[in-house]
Design a protein around this motif. Sequence first.
Motif, PDB file in Angstrom:
ATOM      1  N   PRO A  44      11.280  33.462  -1.728  1.00 36.58           N
ATOM      2  CA  PRO A  44      11.390  34.099  -0.401  1.00 36.58           C
ATOM      3  C   PRO A  44      12.723  34.782  -0.116  1.00 36.58           C
ATOM      4  O   PRO A  44      12.745  35.904   0.380  1.00 36.58           O
ATOM      5  N   LYS A  45      13.844  34.110  -0.403  1.00 34.45           N
ATOM      6  CA  LYS A  45      15.119  34.661   0.066  1.00 34.45           C
ATOM      7  C   LYS A  45      16.277  34.027  -0.697  1.00 34.45           C
ATOM      8  O   LYS A  45      16.272  32.842  -0.995  1.00 34.45           O
ATOM      9  N   ALA A  75      12.154  37.703  -8.738  1.00 36.82           N
ATOM     10  CA  ALA A  75      12.128  38.736  -7.701  1.00 36.82           C
ATOM     11  C   ALA A  75      12.204  38.115  -6.312  1.00 36.82           C
ATOM     12  O   ALA A  75      11.719  37.011  -6.083  1.00 36.82           O
ATOM     13  N   SER A  76      12.810  38.872  -5.415  1.00 40.04           N
ATOM     14  CA  SER A  76      12.740  38.566  -3.987  1.00 40.04           C
ATOM     15  C   SER A  76      12.861  39.887  -3.236  1.00 40.04           C
ATOM     16  O   SER A  76      13.033  40.935  -3.845  1.00 40.04           O
ATOM     17  N   THR A  77      12.807  39.807  -1.927  1.00 42.01           N
ATOM     18  CA  THR A  77      12.917  41.017  -1.113  1.00 42.01           C
ATOM     19  C   THR A  77      14.361  41.258  -0.661  1.00 42.01           C
ATOM     20  O   THR A  77      14.601  42.001   0.273  1.00 42.01           O
ATOM     21  N   ASN A 104      13.765  44.974  -1.966  1.00 42.10           N
ATOM     22  CA  ASN A 104      14.016  44.968  -0.522  1.00 42.10           C
ATOM     23  C   ASN A 104      13.156  45.986   0.225  1.00 42.10           C
ATOM     24  O   ASN A 104      12.926  45.843   1.425  1.00 42.10           O
ATOM     25  N   ALA A 105      12.634  46.990  -0.455  1.00 46.62           N
ATOM     26  CA  ALA A 105      11.690  47.924   0.174  1.00 46.62           C
ATOM     27  C   ALA A 105      10.275  47.334   0.204  1.00 46.62           C
ATOM     28  O   ALA A 105       9.375  47.916   0.805  1.00 46.62           O
ATOM     29  N   LYS A 106      10.102  46.201  -0.453  1.00 45.58           N
ATOM     30  CA  LYS A 106       8.830  45.457  -0.508  1.00 45.58           C
ATOM     31  C   LYS A 106       7.703  46.273  -1.143  1.00 45.58           C
ATOM     32  O   LYS A 106       6.535  46.005  -0.882  1.00 45.58           O
ATOM     33  N   LYS A 107       8.048  47.231  -1.998  1.00 43.57           N
ATOM     34  CA  LYS A 107       7.007  48.037  -2.649  1.00 43.57           C
ATOM     35  C   LYS A 107       6.098  47.174  -3.510  1.00 43.57           C
ATOM     36  O   LYS A 107       4.873  47.259  -3.403  1.00 43.57           O
ATOM     37  N   LEU A 108       6.699  46.357  -4.371  1.00 43.02           N
ATOM     38  CA  LEU A 108       5.892  45.518  -5.254  1.00 43.02           C
ATOM     39  C   LEU A 108       5.273  44.353  -4.486  1.00 43.02           C
ATOM     40  O   LEU A 108       4.085  44.060  -4.654  1.00 43.02           O
ATOM     41  N   ALA A 109       6.053  43.695  -3.648  1.00 41.88           N
ATOM     42  CA  ALA A 109       5.536  42.550  -2.882  1.00 41.88           C
ATOM     43  C   ALA A 109       4.340  42.970  -2.023  1.00 41.88           C
ATOM     44  O   ALA A 109       3.334  42.251  -1.952  1.00 41.88           O
ATOM     45  N   ASP A 110       4.418  44.147  -1.389  1.00 43.35           N
ATOM     46  CA  ASP A 110       3.285  44.641  -0.598  1.00 43.35           C
ATOM     47  C   ASP A 110       2.101  44.973  -1.496  1.00 43.35           C
ATOM     48  O   ASP A 110       0.960  44.656  -1.174  1.00 43.35           O
ATOM     49  N   ALA A 111       2.363  45.620  -2.646  1.00 43.88           N
ATOM     50  CA  ALA A 111       1.276  45.976  -3.565  1.00 43.88           C
ATOM     51  C   ALA A 111       0.585  44.730  -4.099  1.00 43.88           C
ATOM     52  O   ALA A 111      -0.640  44.726  -4.307  1.00 43.88           O
ATOM     53  N   LEU A 112       1.349  43.661  -4.309  1.00 48.44           N
ATOM     54  CA  LEU A 112       0.770  42.401  -4.784  1.00 48.44           C
ATOM     55  C   LEU A 112       0.077  41.646  -3.657  1.00 48.44           C
ATOM     56  O   LEU A 112      -0.751  40.770  -3.907  1.00 48.44           O
ATOM     57  N   GLY A 120       8.228  38.066   6.968  1.00 46.04           N
ATOM     58  CA  GLY A 120       8.628  39.311   6.322  1.00 46.04           C
ATOM     59  C   GLY A 120       9.273  39.141   4.961  1.00 46.04           C
ATOM     60  O   GLY A 120       9.966  40.032   4.481  1.00 46.04           O
ATOM     61  N   VAL A 121       9.081  37.987   4.338  1.00 47.14           N
ATOM     62  CA  VAL A 121       9.582  37.722   2.989  1.00 47.14           C
ATOM     63  C   VAL A 121       8.390  37.391   2.087  1.00 47.14           C
ATOM     64  O   VAL A 121       7.292  37.126   2.572  1.00 47.14           O
ATOM     65  N   ALA A 122       8.639  37.384   0.796  1.00 40.71           N
ATOM     66  CA  ALA A 122       7.563  37.073  -0.148  1.00 40.71           C
ATOM     67  C   ALA A 122       7.284  35.575  -0.185  1.00 40.71           C
ATOM     68  O   ALA A 122       8.201  34.757  -0.049  1.00 40.71           O
ATOM     69  N   TYR A 123       6.021  35.240  -0.368  1.00 37.37           N
ATOM     70  CA  TYR A 123       5.649  33.864  -0.672  1.00 37.37           C
ATOM     71  C   TYR A 123       6.210  33.501  -2.045  1.00 37.37           C
ATOM     72  O   TYR A 123       6.609  34.369  -2.811  1.00 37.37           O
ATOM     73  N   ARG A 124       6.169  32.221  -2.387  1.00 33.92           N
ATOM     74  CA  ARG A 124       6.524  31.760  -3.726  1.00 33.92           C
ATOM     75  C   ARG A 124       5.326  32.037  -4.634  1.00 33.92           C
ATOM     76  O   ARG A 124       4.472  31.186  -4.823  1.00 33.92           O
ATOM     77  N   ALA A 125       5.266  33.247  -5.137  1.00 33.84           N
ATOM     78  CA  ALA A 125       4.123  33.688  -5.936  1.00 33.84           C
ATOM     79  C   ALA A 125       4.520  33.823  -7.395  1.00 33.84           C
ATOM     80  O   ALA A 125       5.616  34.300  -7.710  1.00 33.84           O
ATOM     81  N   THR A 126       3.620  33.391  -8.269  1.00 35.17           N
ATOM     82  CA  THR A 126       3.833  33.472  -9.711  1.00 35.17           C
ATOM     83  C   THR A 126       2.669  34.224 -10.329  1.00 35.17           C
ATOM     84  O   THR A 126       1.505  33.919 -10.041  1.00 35.17           O
ATOM     85  N   PHE A 127       3.001  35.193 -11.182  1.00 37.78           N
ATOM     86  CA  PHE A 127       1.987  35.989 -11.886  1.00 37.78           C
ATOM     87  C   PHE A 127       2.274  35.919 -13.376  1.00 37.78           C
ATOM     88  O   PHE A 127       3.415  36.144 -13.796  1.00 37.78           O
ATOM     89  N   ILE A 128       1.255  35.622 -14.159  1.00 35.16           N
ATOM     90  CA  ILE A 128       1.355  35.731 -15.610  1.00 35.16           C
ATOM     91  C   ILE A 128       0.539  36.958 -15.992  1.00 35.16           C
ATOM     92  O   ILE A 128      -0.652  37.040 -15.672  1.00 35.16           O
ATOM     93  N   ILE A 129       1.198  37.899 -16.665  1.00 37.70           N
ATOM     94  CA  ILE A 129       0.611  39.208 -16.957  1.00 37.70           C
ATOM     95  C   ILE A 129       0.562  39.382 -18.472  1.00 37.70           C
ATOM     96  O   ILE A 129       1.575  39.156 -19.159  1.00 37.70           O
ATOM     97  N   ASP A 130      -0.586  39.790 -18.990  1.00 45.92           N
ATOM     98  CA  ASP A 130      -0.740  39.919 -20.445  1.00 45.92           C
ATOM     99  C   ASP A 130      -0.078  41.199 -20.961  1.00 45.92           C
ATOM    100  O   ASP A 130       0.413  42.019 -20.171  1.00 45.92           O
TER     101      ASP A 130
END
Length: 181
Positions: A44-45, A75-77, A104-112, A120-130
């Motif tokens: 988040p922060k 990552a964070s915002t 900080n522009a939240k481009k990726l966080a918003d897209a996800l 207005g901050v990101a959740y504690r999100a984890t992504f595993i990407i192949d």
Amino acid sequence: MLTVGDTLPPLKIPVQQGTASLPGDETLDLGKTDGKWKVLFYWPKDFTFVCPTEIVGYGQLKGEFAKNDAVLIGASTDTSHVHFAWRQSDPQLAAADFPWLADNAKKLADALGIVHADEGVAYRATFIIDPDNVIQHVSVNGLNVGRNPAETLRILKALQTEELTACNWNEGEEVLRPVAA
């Protein structure tokens, strides 16, 4: 929220790494695959209490992720300058030597789809990407509950078997083999 089977958005996001010099205009191109898995985790922060425990935990396992053909991306915002200041203030965070996205522009966080509506901050999100940039695992915690980086590593290893794995499966254990009828 993006989920399993979705493609990681091919965005270029500002990135901060290390403590040797002030952040510049560096970006990380998430559209590049380089034939590697990605483990992307948001906190988040900066300058908070739970977040550094996660960052340090992931940093301690960076070599294990690398052995499993995966790059670690935090990552964070917050901005790259806030990331830099936080790393400068704490030797354990300075040792967490992997890229920190400054979204900080939240481009990726918003897209996800992982921005907390009220905070207005990101959740504690984890992504595993192949290696093809397809999301293979997603987990999201509330703002107050930390993650287990070792569990993320276990899930990465299980995904890489491309087999059926039982509950609590660990590397070296048998995978499940359905019996043909």
